[in-house]
Motif scaffolding. Structure first.
Motif, mmCIF file in Angstrom:
data_model
loop_
_atom_site.group_PDB
_atom_site.id
_atom_site.type_symbol
_atom_site.label_atom_id
_atom_site.label_comp_id
_atom_site.label_asym_id
_atom_site.label_seq_id
_atom_site.Cartn_x
_atom_site.Cartn_y
_atom_site.Cartn_z
ATOM 1 N N GLY A 120 12.198 3.557 8.540
ATOM 2 C CA GLY A 120 10.810 3.802 8.170
ATOM 3 C C GLY A 120 9.942 2.563 8.277
ATOM 4 N N GLN A 121 8.702 2.658 7.734
ATOM 5 C CA GLN A 121 7.727 1.569 7.820
ATOM 6 C C GLN A 121 7.055 1.381 6.475
ATOM 7 O OE1 GLN A 121 5.290 3.161 11.016
ATOM 8 N NE2 GLN A 121 6.028 1.545 12.395
ATOM 9 N N CYS A 122 6.547 0.159 6.301
ATOM 10 C CA CYS A 122 5.847 -0.186 5.078
ATOM 11 C C CYS A 122 4.508 -0.823 5.422
ATOM 12 C CB CYS A 122 6.686 -1.152 4.238
ATOM 13 S SG CYS A 122 5.945 -1.532 2.624
ATOM 14 N N LYS A 171 0.819 -1.213 0.000
ATOM 15 C CA LYS A 171 0.000 0.000 0.000
ATOM 16 C C LYS A 171 0.848 1.256 0.000
ATOM 17 C CE LYS A 171 -4.170 -1.926 2.060
ATOM 18 N NZ LYS A 171 -5.196 -1.762 3.127
ATOM 19 N N GLU A 172 1.733 1.404 0.985
ATOM 20 C CA GLU A 172 2.479 2.657 1.082
ATOM 21 C C GLU A 172 3.637 2.464 2.056
ATOM 22 O OE1 GLU A 172 0.370 5.800 3.104
ATOM 23 O OE2 GLU A 172 -1.009 4.337 3.990
ATOM 24 N N ALA A 173 4.467 3.483 2.162
ATOM 25 C CA ALA A 173 5.564 3.502 3.133
ATOM 26 C C ALA A 173 5.681 4.914 3.678
ATOM 27 C CB ALA A 173 6.865 3.047 2.480
ATOM 28 N N LYS A 174 6.348 5.033 4.807
ATOM 29 C CA LYS A 174 6.522 6.350 5.403
ATOM 30 C C LYS A 174 7.846 6.389 6.160
ATOM 31 C CE LYS A 174 3.803 5.152 9.516
ATOM 32 N NZ LYS A 174 2.646 5.512 10.375
ATOM 33 N N GLY A 175 8.469 7.581 6.113
ATOM 34 C CA GLY A 175 9.700 7.790 6.864
ATOM 35 C C GLY A 175 10.889 7.031 6.353
ATOM 36 N N VAL A 208 7.989 -2.578 10.192
ATOM 37 C CA VAL A 208 9.214 -1.784 10.269
ATOM 38 C C VAL A 208 10.220 -2.300 9.247
ATOM 39 C CG1 VAL A 208 11.139 -1.072 11.737
ATOM 40 C CG2 VAL A 208 8.834 -1.295 12.698
ATOM 41 N N LEU A 209 10.815 -1.398 8.472
ATOM 42 C CA LEU A 209 11.838 -1.771 7.503
ATOM 43 C C LEU A 209 13.153 -2.070 8.243
ATOM 44 C CD1 LEU A 209 11.128 0.866 4.703
ATOM 45 C CD2 LEU A 209 10.656 -1.582 4.630
#
Length: 1121
Positions: free
Chosen positions: A291-293, A134-138, A279-280
């Protein structure tokens, strides 16, 4: 390497339209009759839509083979090839799941084994993991600009392959996924340019053989493309801070991507479907926070065996399985409570596995639940909150996801069909939702569901035709009301064509309509108004009122010229029901818009029956009153702490009169003038019944008294008086009960005020007059013997024998004992009003008897003692009749005759000296109120010196004296005398000098009298000032006299405060000047003198009387007649 941007699925029947399924259970919009049958059947019943003549056992067998067995095989296949963990915390074994479905589908052991064997022989599916990135952030920024161009690589890697690949390479590589798998097994997302928060929303299907030892790998990379030297220099100029990044890039191999992070998940640890942020993870500890996915992972099947339920889509199977599980669950509950959407853990787990394996989206699952639950609602007890929840979910998904065309059509048909079903239920709301406390919430919830359906975007989009829910509900209610009225009319159809029978049938029908209107007003209207803002009472009232008005017109048209008593009696219940219905029009919300109702002025059709109704009410009441008196034993109803002193017939009479009063309220005749005449007739009937009651009650007491002893006869007479008094109080309240003020207000324009008061109140006054005369007559009968006995006791006290003073109390004792006994008896047997009415004549007669005895007793020796006895008797009687405020009031006791008697006895009880004192006090009072100087005046200056016990009187002058001599003048002098003589026996008379030929003489002479303070303060103590005209040869002429109370002299008043041993230390007081008008006594005008004159044996009294008579002879006042 394979790059996919969307979801690749297998199994073309996954989103098959429910219309294509065999034996489709999609909701059908049926005819009203079919829908009504569904609405009326809320419990589980056998479906009757199969072959009518088919054997039930054959039908069940065929249903199991065609419907249940395919579903059962699908579930066995799902259990055999389940992947991942269920969402619930409880984990079930395959055996537990088998037992559950075997019970839910009512399969025998042999049937289960046979179907299980078939499933085990089928081809297994291809296991897949649907991964949605869906998405990732940071994430890390790897480019010179501080951003990255991220993309993801996805694959499923078995542990053996991974370890083998690593061992085969001499030098570790950055790429784990690329090194371990071939390119066709690796999936890549799109590259997102220059961002740290990329959004992909891409789905990939990753096949695998087994979850054991396999793991899902996701690596995120920053795409590094080849850039020219000029571009690098330009970036350096614009962003000096990227120098370090440029140096680092220079060390890299040309075109090599930067590692951003990874996610590794073991398949054995995953749920069958899950949606989480991960968490990546780094390869080293250089940048731990990468970041996170956001991933959505779901285990699905590809190439699922199509022979299990050939021709059916997974969506259709899911609906059927869900419905079967719910029916099984509800059947276990044995209908104790409505189903609220719960299922056992095994059922929830299987539904989750099946939906996941067949890749049914949450939208399709909620759609299936809505379709299943909405159909179950029509046959089972399903809590409405379940439907609410599914509607909310559908509304949410509608904005998030697009449905396939076939499912859109099914959803639209389902929503519209449920609306039609709900409207059919509402048309039968009287039967389905009776006016009970338990049914009202169900109706309210159904209405809310219909409102919620109309509010959903799905319904508005899929049903573009104009659909006004309030109008549809109103139309359904009208149609249902019409049908209800027709059914009720048929139930109350008369058996014959007899007119009386037809009226009775219409009366029963009207009663049901009245009850239905009441329920709509009190119960259903609140539910409809709060849920859908529909005024169901107004809708129903208008419809029923119109239908009923037509029936009434038809029946009344058949009665013209045939009115008789039986017919009129049968019309009365019909009239009352119509009246109640007509009164309910006050609760209509749209009175101004509706205009005139059809039942308006319906009373006109009953005008011919009105006289018969009045006659029936009067004759019935009169018969009941006569029967009540015939059985009355004239005994008080209740004794004790709260006695009821009237008899049973009085209570029965009041109860008999109440229906006549109620008749006025029931009729509520609209025409004011006719209403007034009706009130006159009703009042006249009530008065006639009251007079009749008095007559037969007197006859009843006469009959009972002839066979009773005197005591019982008196007791019965007391009860009769109480009955009449009770009836009089009822008549007093009659104008309020009949609402005369309201009638007067209504008729003020047609009936004059004088005519109103001369008619109705006069009727009531006549009846009350009859009651008052009868009560007075009965009380006179009761008081006759009492008056005789009181007179006897009073005369017995008129003895000539002189008795000591202490025997006065003894002489009164017999009379008081008699009165106490008799009055206590009367008080116990008479109500308060009648007891007081009896006391008044007794008191008057007692006073009269005492007065007669006092006047007839000879004025001789012992008369004073006798008057003292009579005075004491009067005091005792007054206390007895007043009874400390519980008897007669003092205003009633202190009549004129009482006051005369009391004064007479008071004076005759006094001694001669006390009478003289009273006479002098009377003269002083007369002097104080006397005004004018007709006979002149004398001026004095008086004072009393307590220290010397001296009374000083200065005669200053006289003025305006009468001329007593022939020359027109007088020779006046003043004579001073202290009275009474028995107090001032040793004080001599004093006189001033004679002033010749002077009518305004100036004396200016002072006199001192040696008297004590006690003498000055004695009763009647006064200074008698007499002005005389001196004659040498004849008796001195009387000019006039004046009386000055010694208590008014300065120094006398104020008592003896401060005196010690008889001596007063009060300081001397200044003398006071006073002008006294001269008076002449009126001859033979004083009763005290007459009383003193009668006491021949009292010498002192005779001397005083002789002196006063002499003054009267000299008086200039005319003799009073």
């Amino acid at each position: 390497m394979t790059t996919q941007s969307g979801l690749t699925t297998t199994g073309g029947n996954l989103l098959q339209t429910p219309d294509q399924e065999h034996g489709s259970t999609r909701f059908r919009q049926g005819s009203p009759g079919h829908t009504r049958k569904l609405g009326m059947t809320r419990r589980i019943r056998d479906r009757r839509d199969l072959i009518k003549d088919e054997n039930p056992e054959e039908k069940a067998r065929r249903h199991k083979e065609q419907e249940l067995n395919p579903l059962y095989k699908e579930l066995l296949y799902t259990i055999a090839h389940k992947l991942g963990k269920p969402a619930s915390a409880e984990v079930f074994t395959d055996r537990q799941l088998h037992l559950y479905i075997k019970e839910a589908f009512t399969m025998t052991e042999s049937e289960h084994d046979s179907l299980l064997e078939k499933v085990q022989s089928t081809e297994p599916p291809v296991y897949c993991l649907m991964a949605t990135v869906k998405e990732a952030k940071g994430i890390l920024g790897k480019d010179i600009s501080g951003f990255s161009d991220p993309y993801c690589l996805l694959t499923i890697l078995e542990d053996e392959k991974e370890s083998r690949t690593r061992r085969s390479r001499a030098k570790p590589r950055k790429f784990i996924v690329k090194d371990a798998m071939s390119d066709d097994k690796i999936y890549q997302t799109h590259i997102k340019k220059q961002t740290l928060n990329p959004i992909w929303n891409q789905s990939f299907i990753l096949e695998f053989e087994d979850t054991a030892g396999a793991s899902f790998h996701l690596e995120m990379w920053d795409k590094d493309e080849e850039v020219s030297l000029a571009q690098k220099l330009e970036e350096f100029k614009t962003n000096f801070h990227s120098l370090r990044r440029m140096i680092k890039d220079a060390k890299k191999e040309k075109g090599e991507d930067d590692f951003l992070g990874k996610v590794v998940l073991k398949l054995q640890d995953l749920h069958c479907t899950e949606d989480n942020w991960h968490v990546l993870q780094p390869r080293t500890e250089t940048y731990p926070d990468r970041g996170q996915c956001h991933l959505n992972l779901k285990f699905i099947h590809k190439e699922r065996d199509g022979t299990l339920s050939a021709g059916r889509s997974a969506y259709v199977n899911y609906c059927a399985i869900l419905q079967q599980f719910v029916q099984s669950y509800i059947s276990k509950q044995q209908g104790r409570d409505p189903w609220k959407g719960e299922l056992c853990g095994e059922g929830q787990t299987l539904l989750e596995f099946y939906a996941t394996q067949n890749n049914l989206s949450p939208f399709l699952q909620d759609l299936a639940k809505w379709v299943a639950y909405s159909k179950l609602y029509q046959s089972l007890e399903v809590d409405s909150s379940v439907l609410f929840q599914q509607l909310t979910s559908i509304e949410y998904h509608w904005h998030q996801q697009e449905l396939p065309y076939q499912q859109k059509q099914e959803l639209g048909d389902s929503l519209h069909g449920f609306l039609q079903y709900g409207l059919c239920l509402l048309s039968k709301y009287r039967d389905i939702f009776p006016p009970t406390q338990s049914a009202s919430p169900k109706l309210h919830t159904l209405l809310r569901i219909l409102v919620q359906i109309c509010k959903t975007r799905a319904f508005q989009k899929l049903n573009p035709a104009q659909f006004e829910l309030q109008d549809e509900i109103s139309d359904a209610i009208k149609a249902g009301t019409q049908e209800w009225f027709t059914i009720k009319k048929g139930l109350h159809q008369p058996m014959t064509k007899d007119l009386t029978e037809s009226i009775s049938a219409l009366s029963r029908l009207t009663g049901e309509v009245k009850e239905d209107i009441k329920h709509n007003k009190d119960v259903w209207n609140r539910v409809f108004a709060s849920a859908v803002q529909v005024d169901v009472f107004t809708v129903v009232y208008q419809k029923l009122e119109s239908l009923l008005a037509g029936e009434v017109r038809d029946i009344l048209s058949l009665m013209e010229g045939q009115m008789e008593q039986p017919l009129a009696n049968s019309l009365f219940p019909l009239y009352l029901s119509l009246q109640d219905i007509h009164k309910d029009k006050a609760f209509l919300q749209k009175r101004l818009e509706m205009g005139l109702l059809e039942l308006t002025n319906f009373q006109e059709g009953f005008r011919e029956a009105l006289p018969y109704w009045l006659s029936t009410a009067f004759s019935t009441t009169q018969d009941r009153v006569e029967r009540a008196v015939q059985v009355d034993q004239l005994q008080p109803l209740q004794s004790g702490a709260v006695p009821i002193k009237h008899s049973s017939s009085a209570v029965d009479l009041v109860a008999c009169i109440q229906p006549i009063c109620k008749l006025w309220e029931q009729l509520s005749w609209p025409d004011p003038e006719e209403g007034f005449m009706l009130m006159v007739k009703l009042t006249e009937d009530v008065c006639k019944i009251v007079v009749t009651y008095c007559r037969i009650l007197k006859e009843r007491v006469r009959v009972l008294s002839e066979v009773s002893d005197p005591g019982s006869a008196i007791n019965m007479l007391c009860v009769v008086v109480n009955d009449l008094e009770h009836l009089r109080s009822v008549l007093t309240r009659l104008p309020t009960q009949l609402n005369w003020p309201g009638l007067q207000e209504r008729t003020r324009h047609v009936i004059g005020e004088s005519q109103f008061h001369n008619t109705l109140p006069s009727q009531l006054q006549q009846a009350q007059g009859v009651l008052s005369r009868e009560i007075r007559s009965a009380l006179d009968t009761l008081g006759k013997q009492l008056n005789t006995d009181i007179e006897t006791h009073v005369r017995s006290m008129s003895t000539r024998q002189r008795l000591p003073s202490k025997s006065t109390e003894d002489a009164v004792v017999p009379l008081m004992r008699y009165l106490e006994k008799e009055l206590q008896y009367m008080n116990e047997n008479l109500v308060h009003e009648n007891f007081n009415s009896l006391l008044t004549p007794l008191w008057i007669n007692s006073v009269k008897s005492l007065h007669q005895v006092a006047n007839h007793y000879p004025h001789q020796e012992g008369f004073m003692v006798f008057c003292q006895r009579l005075q004491y008797t009067l005091q005792c009687l007054e206390q007895c009749f007043h009874a400390e405020g519980n008897g007669l009031p003092l205003d009633t006791l202190h009549s004129d005759e009482y006051k005369i008697l009391k004064a007479h006895l008071t004076y005759n009880s006094l001694s001669g000296q006390q009478l003289v004192e009273k006479f002098l006090e009377k003269k002083v009072t007369e002097q104080n109120v006397y005004s004018g100087e007709k006979y002149g005046a004398v001026t004095l200056l008086t004072s009393y010196k307590r220290s010397d016990n001296k009374l000083r009187v200065e005669v200053l002058n006289a003025a305006n004296l009468l001329p007593m001599d022939y020359n027109g003048f007088s020779d006046p002098f003043v004579q001073l005398c202290l009275e009474p003589r028995h107090v001032f026996s040793e004080v001599e008379l004093r006189c001033t000098q004679i002033k010749s030929c002077d009518l305004n003489p100036l004396f200016d002479e002072a006199f001192e009298f040696l008297v004590t303070l006690e003498q000055c303060q004695a009763p009647g103590a006064c200074l008698v000032v007499t002005v005389l005209d001196h004659d040498t040869l004849m008796t001195d002429d009387f000019e006039g006299e004046a009386f000055l109370a010694l208590k008014a002299v300065p120094g006398v008043g104020g008592g003896r405060e401060g005196a010690v041993d008889g001596l007063s230390f009060q300081p001397d007081i200044s003398p006071a000047q006073i002008r006294l008008p001269l008076m002449h006594p009126k001859p033979n005008d004083d009763s005290i003198l007459k009383l003193l004159e009668s006491r021949k044996g009292d010498r002192e009294a005779q001397v005083f009387v002789k002196k006063r008579r002499q003054r009267e002879k000299q008086s200039k006042e005319a003799i009073q007649p």
